[in-house]
Design a protein around this motif. Structure first.
Motif, mmCIF file in Angstrom:
data_model
loop_
_atom_site.group_PDB
_atom_site.id
_atom_site.type_symbol
_atom_site.label_atom_id
_atom_site.label_comp_id
_atom_site.label_asym_id
_atom_site.label_seq_id
_atom_site.Cartn_x
_atom_site.Cartn_y
_atom_site.Cartn_z
ATOM 1 N N VAL A 113 44.588 51.739 42.061
ATOM 2 C CA VAL A 113 45.789 52.331 42.324
ATOM 3 C C VAL A 113 46.319 52.257 44.166
ATOM 4 O O VAL A 113 44.870 51.579 44.787
ATOM 5 N N GLY A 114 47.107 51.600 44.556
ATOM 6 C CA GLY A 114 47.216 51.576 45.551
ATOM 7 C C GLY A 114 48.976 51.918 46.046
ATOM 8 O O GLY A 114 49.234 52.538 45.428
ATOM 9 N N VAL A 157 41.767 44.680 49.008
ATOM 10 C CA VAL A 157 43.284 45.060 48.947
ATOM 11 C C VAL A 157 43.877 43.600 49.493
ATOM 12 O O VAL A 157 43.483 42.771 49.550
ATOM 13 N N PHE A 158 44.928 43.871 48.078
ATOM 14 C CA PHE A 158 45.583 42.062 48.219
ATOM 15 C C PHE A 158 46.889 42.585 49.214
ATOM 16 O O PHE A 158 47.702 43.520 48.298
ATOM 17 N N HIS A 159 47.200 41.998 49.803
ATOM 18 C CA HIS A 159 48.417 42.395 50.795
ATOM 19 C C HIS A 159 49.775 41.028 50.094
ATOM 20 O O HIS A 159 49.465 40.354 50.229
ATOM 21 N N GLN A 160 50.960 41.771 49.791
ATOM 22 C CA GLN A 160 51.781 40.637 50.163
ATOM 23 C C GLN A 160 53.163 41.409 50.718
ATOM 24 O O GLN A 160 52.577 42.087 50.794
ATOM 25 N N GLU A 212 50.422 46.679 49.497
ATOM 26 C CA GLU A 212 49.480 47.067 49.473
ATOM 27 C C GLU A 212 48.236 47.907 47.860
ATOM 28 O O GLU A 212 48.430 48.240 48.060
ATOM 29 N N MET A 213 48.001 46.403 47.302
ATOM 30 C CA MET A 213 47.443 46.685 45.970
ATOM 31 C C MET A 213 45.909 46.360 45.963
ATOM 32 O O MET A 213 45.446 45.438 46.527
ATOM 33 N N PRO A 214 45.117 47.059 44.752
ATOM 34 C CA PRO A 214 43.656 46.809 44.800
ATOM 35 C C PRO A 214 43.753 44.844 44.371
ATOM 36 O O PRO A 214 44.559 44.661 43.290
ATOM 37 N N THR A 215 43.023 44.693 44.961
ATOM 38 C CA THR A 215 42.165 42.886 44.691
ATOM 39 C C THR A 215 42.298 43.170 42.886
ATOM 40 O O THR A 215 41.871 44.023 42.738
#
Length: 314
Positions: free
Chosen positions: A54-55, A75-78, A105-108
């Motif tokens: 989860v993120g 973490v994948f950031h946008q 901030e989501m999991p990769t």
């Protein structure tokens, strides 16, 4: 040199935050604030199965800084300023929200698809009134750019995330004077950590165990010590049987009124109301493409984790 003492000692407890991730909150809970530090969350360590990670989907910030430090996972950031990218193990993102930004901030994709371990930290750093409305800024820093100082006699190492340690300066620039160190002490090793006098400071044990301060306060992972206001060194000692990993954070206090509401930290209630109004009207950057998909992924990950029984094991 004058040694700092332990003013307060607490054990942080695990709880769920955001989209459903497990955190310990050494600062921001029992210890409410260590000016200028508003909060420290220790995420995990959590072992996710495929489809379970989860993120934190899209949400706004204004008036302070968020610092993300990844230990394991990704973490994948946008954000609404057009920035995006993956933060892998050892990465630090120092985000100055300033006047306002919307980010996720989501999991990769790799972590979400295959599962794996996620562990890291998020730190909230307050900004003084004169900087609260400064333009947003991002410093995504890979591990190879973070100075690592070896302690003599193979005692361990000190990673300099912000500020400096024994003359070695961090690559990351901060808006206000801050020291942020990640220290690894090998079994039985001890050091005196220099801390600028008059800086507010705390020490968090995030792995292993040892002794804190001249009081030789025994501490294990999840425990935090708020330090006395004066003194220029603090003693750390790893146990004879375990390495000890600690975060040492110190900063020049701002000493201004703090009004917080969810993702906003300002000086007055009127400024908080304005922040919510600006967010609703799109003045913090509006929406980021794919927001609905990110919320759906978070919901699906929680449902998957509950269906496998991993939810209750985290």
């Amino acid at each position: 040199m004058t040694s700092r003492t332990i003013e307060r000692f607490e054990t942080s407890v695990k709880k769920r935050e955001g989209g459903g991730f497990m955190v310990r909150r050494p600062v921001g809970d029992k210890i409410s604030i260590v000016d200028p530090f508003l909060m420290l969350d220790h995420l995990g360590p959590t072992d996710y199965g495929p489809g379970e990670a989860v993120g934190a989907p899209d949400h706004p910030h204004r008036g302070f800084e968020t610092v993300t430090y990844v230990i394991d996972g990704g973490v994948f950031h946008q954000d609404s300023c057009g920035n995006s990218g993956n933060l892998g193990p050892g990465w630090v993102q120092w985000m100055t929200a300033g006047s306002g930004v919307v980010h996720s901030e989501m999991p990769t994709e790799e972590l979400l698809k295959n599962g794996g371990r996620m562990e890291g930290f998020q730190l909230w750093v307050n900004l003084p009134k004169v900087l609260k409305m400064s333009p947003p800024r991002y410093q995504d820093t890979p591990p190879e750019k973070l100075p690592l100082v070896q302690i003599p006699d193979e005692k361990g190492s000190v990673k300099v995330i912000a500020g400096e340690y024994l003359g070695v300066a961090a690559a990351i620039e901060t808006k206000i004077p801050i020291m942020f160190l990640d220290i690894t002490l090998n079994k039985g090793a001890s050091i005196d950590v220099p801390i600028p006098d008059k800086y507010n400071a705390f020490v968090y044990v995030w792995r292993g165990e040892g002794m804190l301060g001249n009081e030789k306060q025994h501490a294990v992972h999840g425990q935090v010590a708020k330090l006395s206001e004066t003194g220029d060194v603090f003693y750390l000692e790893a146990s004879a049987n375990h390495n000890m990993h600690v975060l040492v954070l110190a900063g020049q206090p701002i000493n201004e009124p703090i009004v917080r509401n969810g993702p906003f930290v300002m000086n007055t209630q009127e400024e908080i109301i304005q922040a919510f109004s600006d967010y609703k009207s799109g003045k913090l950057g509006g929406t980021i493409e794919g927001a609905d998909e990110r919320y759906a992924k978070t919901k699906a990950a929680v449902e998957k984790s509950k269906s496998t029984g991993n939810w209750d094991k985290q």
